[in-house]
Enzyme design. Sequence first.
Site, PDB file in Angstrom:
ATOM      1  N   SER A 284     -12.780  -9.719  11.917  1.00  0.00           N
ATOM      2  CA  SER A 284     -11.620  -8.936  11.467  1.00  0.00           C
ATOM      3  C   SER A 284     -10.819  -9.643  10.380  1.00  0.00           C
ATOM      4  O   SER A 284      -9.786  -9.149   9.950  1.00  0.00           O
ATOM      5  CB  SER A 284     -10.703  -8.616  12.655  1.00  0.00           C
ATOM      6  OG  SER A 284     -10.337  -9.798  13.337  1.00  0.00           O
TER       7      SER A 284
ATOM      8  N   ASN B 135      -5.601 -13.154  22.989  1.00  0.00           N
ATOM      9  CA  ASN B 135      -5.102 -11.842  23.418  1.00  0.00           C
ATOM     10  C   ASN B 135      -3.573 -11.758  23.364  1.00  0.00           C
ATOM     11  O   ASN B 135      -3.019 -10.766  22.900  1.00  0.00           O
ATOM     12  CB  ASN B 135      -5.610 -11.525  24.828  1.00  0.00           C
ATOM     13  CG  ASN B 135      -7.126 -11.411  24.869  1.00  0.00           C
ATOM     14  OD1 ASN B 135      -7.768 -11.409  23.812  1.00  0.00           O
ATOM     15  ND2 ASN B 135      -7.703 -11.355  26.049  1.00  0.00           N
TER      16      ASN B 135
ATOM     17  N   THR C 261      13.577  32.695   4.793  1.00  0.00           N
ATOM     18  CA  THR C 261      12.763  32.617   5.998  1.00  0.00           C
ATOM     19  C   THR C 261      11.488  33.368   5.625  1.00  0.00           C
ATOM     20  O   THR C 261      11.537  34.317   4.829  1.00  0.00           O
ATOM     21  CB  THR C 261      13.429  33.292   7.223  1.00  0.00           C
ATOM     22  OG1 THR C 261      13.608  34.673   6.927  1.00  0.00           O
ATOM     23  CG2 THR C 261      14.792  32.679   7.537  1.00  0.00           C
ATOM     24  N   HIS C 262      10.372  32.922   6.157  1.00  0.00           N
ATOM     25  CA  HIS C 262       9.061  33.487   5.797  1.00  0.00           C
ATOM     26  C   HIS C 262       8.826  33.418   4.283  1.00  0.00           C
ATOM     27  O   HIS C 262       8.064  34.220   3.739  1.00  0.00           O
ATOM     28  CB  HIS C 262       8.927  34.948   6.262  1.00  0.00           C
ATOM     29  CG  HIS C 262       9.366  35.169   7.674  1.00  0.00           C
ATOM     30  ND1 HIS C 262       8.526  35.064   8.747  1.00  0.00           N
ATOM     31  CD2 HIS C 262      10.595  35.467   8.190  1.00  0.00           C
ATOM     32  CE1 HIS C 262       9.199  35.300   9.867  1.00  0.00           C
ATOM     33  NE2 HIS C 262      10.459  35.523   9.549  1.00  0.00           N
TER      34      HIS C 262
ATOM     35  N   SER D 157      -2.741  17.319 -17.495  1.00  0.00           N
ATOM     36  CA  SER D 157      -4.106  17.764 -17.214  1.00  0.00           C
ATOM     37  C   SER D 157      -5.019  17.237 -18.317  1.00  0.00           C
ATOM     38  O   SER D 157      -4.604  17.116 -19.468  1.00  0.00           O
ATOM     39  CB  SER D 157      -4.144  19.290 -17.186  1.00  0.00           C
ATOM     40  OG  SER D 157      -5.444  19.753 -17.484  1.00  0.00           O
TER      41      SER D 157
ATOM     42  N   LYS E 208       0.020  21.494 -19.438  1.00  0.00           N
ATOM     43  CA  LYS E 208       0.356  21.271 -18.039  1.00  0.00           C
ATOM     44  C   LYS E 208       1.237  20.066 -17.783  1.00  0.00           C
ATOM     45  O   LYS E 208       1.112  19.026 -18.406  1.00  0.00           O
ATOM     46  CB  LYS E 208      -0.928  21.094 -17.218  1.00  0.00           C
ATOM     47  CG  LYS E 208      -1.762  22.357 -17.127  1.00  0.00           C
ATOM     48  CD  LYS E 208      -1.250  23.305 -16.085  1.00  0.00           C
ATOM     49  CE  LYS E 208      -1.646  22.753 -14.750  1.00  0.00           C
ATOM     50  NZ  LYS E 208      -1.544  23.655 -13.665  1.00  0.00           N
TER      51      LYS E 208
ATOM     52  N   GLU F 116       2.723  16.313  -4.505  1.00  0.00           N
ATOM     53  CA  GLU F 116       1.507  16.778  -3.833  1.00  0.00           C
ATOM     54  C   GLU F 116       0.822  15.646  -3.078  1.00  0.00           C
ATOM     55  O   GLU F 116       0.319  15.819  -1.967  1.00  0.00           O
ATOM     56  CB  GLU F 116       0.530  17.353  -4.859  1.00  0.00           C
ATOM     57  CG  GLU F 116       0.995  18.661  -5.470  1.00  0.00           C
ATOM     58  CD  GLU F 116       0.141  19.038  -6.662  1.00  0.00           C
ATOM     59  OE1 GLU F 116      -1.072  19.203  -6.503  1.00  0.00           O
ATOM     60  OE2 GLU F 116       0.702  19.150  -7.776  1.00  0.00           O
TER      61      GLU F 116
ATOM     62  N   GLN G  48      -9.067  -4.197  18.542  1.00  0.00           N
ATOM     63  CA  GLN G  48      -9.046  -4.786  17.201  1.00  0.00           C
ATOM     64  C   GLN G  48      -8.903  -3.680  16.137  1.00  0.00           C
ATOM     65  O   GLN G  48      -8.489  -3.940  15.014  1.00  0.00           O
ATOM     66  CB  GLN G  48     -10.337  -5.583  16.991  1.00  0.00           C
ATOM     67  CG  GLN G  48     -10.440  -6.253  15.642  1.00  0.00           C
ATOM     68  CD  GLN G  48     -11.563  -7.273  15.602  1.00  0.00           C
ATOM     69  OE1 GLN G  48     -11.446  -8.351  16.153  1.00  0.00           O
ATOM     70  NE2 GLN G  48     -12.665  -6.934  14.968  1.00  0.00           N
TER      71      GLN G  48
ATOM     72  N   LYS H 165      -5.227  -2.625  14.003  1.00  0.00           N
ATOM     73  CA  LYS H 165      -4.542  -3.194  12.838  1.00  0.00           C
ATOM     74  C   LYS H 165      -4.684  -2.384  11.549  1.00  0.00           C
ATOM     75  O   LYS H 165      -3.691  -2.130  10.853  1.00  0.00           O
ATOM     76  CB  LYS H 165      -5.009  -4.640  12.622  1.00  0.00           C
ATOM     77  CG  LYS H 165      -4.288  -5.585  13.573  1.00  0.00           C
ATOM     78  CD  LYS H 165      -4.896  -6.938  13.653  1.00  0.00           C
ATOM     79  CE  LYS H 165      -6.124  -6.961  14.533  1.00  0.00           C
ATOM     80  NZ  LYS H 165      -5.859  -6.634  15.958  1.00  0.00           N
TER      81      LYS H 165
HETATM   82  N1  ARG Z   1      -9.405 -10.264  16.465  1.00  0.00           N
HETATM   83  C1  ARG Z   1      -9.017  -9.877  17.779  1.00  0.00           C
HETATM   84  C2  ARG Z   1      -8.215  -8.567  17.721  1.00  0.00           C
HETATM   85  O1  ARG Z   1      -7.793  -8.242  16.687  1.00  0.00           O
HETATM   86  C3  ARG Z   1      -8.200 -10.927  18.430  1.00  0.00           C
HETATM   87  C4  ARG Z   1      -8.267 -10.948  19.919  1.00  0.00           C
HETATM   88  C5  ARG Z   1      -9.621 -11.281  20.335  1.00  0.00           C
HETATM   89  N2  ARG Z   1      -9.741 -11.593  21.717  1.00  0.00           N
HETATM   90  C6  ARG Z   1     -10.907 -11.675  22.287  1.00  0.00           C
HETATM   91  N3  ARG Z   1     -10.918 -12.021  23.508  1.00  0.00           N
HETATM   92  N4  ARG Z   1     -12.009 -11.419  21.665  1.00  0.00           N
HETATM   93  O2  ARG Z   1      -8.035  -7.885  18.680  1.00  0.00           O
END
Ligand code: ARG
Length: 460
Positions: free
Chosen positions: A22, A109, A154-155, A276, A282, A289, A321, A324
Amino acid sequence: MKLWGGRFEKTTDALVEDFHSSISFDRRLYKQDIQGSIAHARMLGKIGVLESEEAEIIIKALGEILDDIRAGRIEFEIGAEDIHMNVEKILTERIGVVGKKLHTARSRNDQVALDLRLFLREEIDQSQDLLAALIRTLLKVAEEHLETWMPGYTHLQKAQPLTLSHYLLAYVQMFIRDLGRLKDTRKRLNLSPLGSGALAGTTFPLDREMVAEELGFDGITLNSLDGVSDRDFALEFLGAAAIAMMHLSRLCEELVLWSSGEFQFVIMDDGYSTGSSIMPQKKNPDVAELVRGKTGRVYGDLMALLTVMKGLPLAYNKDMQEDKERVFDAVDTLQKSLLVGEGMLRTMQVRKDIMAQGAKGGFTNATDLADYLAKKGVPFREAHEIIGRIVLHCTKHGLGLEDLTLAEYRDFSSAFAEDLFAEIKLEQCVRARKVPGGPAPEMVAKAITQSKVELEKLLG
Ligand code: ARG
């Protein structure tokens, strides 16, 4: 060798290495990760799990790593998986065996739960500032248009006349509630999960409160399983962001309509419009938008994370994971949209004359005429019926309500008198709507003052 390599006889498959890493996205959490590690190390030093010199060495090296990352002097490795293990690996390369003590009484964790809370806390503050700026701009434009008459719909059919000021204040109220939602989210989010360990806490006598205080939390989470396995704080943010984007998309839709050749209520600034490639004439409201379109992304982010979390057994699962990128995407989309939305409103030009023209016609004063009869003692339902027949008559003859003579009016009801004509004048229709929350300029001026107080109270 992996930081967790002891139990393994073979190396990770190259495909898996890429698949589960990650670092390509969670590198964005480097500052929060290092902040958390510094607080953890300081606390381990204080409770005697680390020698105080060891804690000092770790803290100093982490500070240097932070500077180096900021300056772009560090290359992260996919092999080290995520930001947490990349930082720990660099630390150990720099200070040797002492670096290996940092992860005592901690798990990735609780570390990742901490990092994401710290990250979101900052981004919520930033989003609140941007929302406040948008609200202030709306209030400023509203102050200039207390007597800019326009049709309300309205509408999407002309309904009753009101003012641009009143219209914009509707959005002010929506965005103030969005601000409140972000504030609530921040309050529930602001507890430190560190000390939850992998799922069952730790045997070390941690001072969790000390870490929480150093990191600016209001307190600590109360259950180690919950601390590492819920992401409701992220979902609350995504929910609040999705609602704010929905509001913004409605405002943008108004601007798209209003800037069209058919409406011509506003002229978008050149800086906030695009052209455009084929049609030379334009000038398109692309920014509005695109904000409208990007609302879909944030809904997607919310749905994606809700779906990731659905049915997950306690405690941590790698599925999480996936939180994020959704959070990052929503943060970026919301903040950029608020920023361009503010600029678009600040720079647009209002065509007061065309708006006022639009408020006329379409029988926008028909309700006022029914109210007029009701005030003369005709039961409202009957008054409604009478005015309905008058509107039908006018429609057939291509007339407006102001074009009939008193004699013609009296053919429909003897309750009509000369004063009816004053009642159905556009301005009068708006000025007479003095109910609190209504569009009469004096009430809107009050509402502007009240909104300012509300805003400052929320920000304070
Ligand atoms: N990269 C992991 C996440 O974003 C970190 C936690 C990983 N923990 C594990 N026991 N593999 O969730």
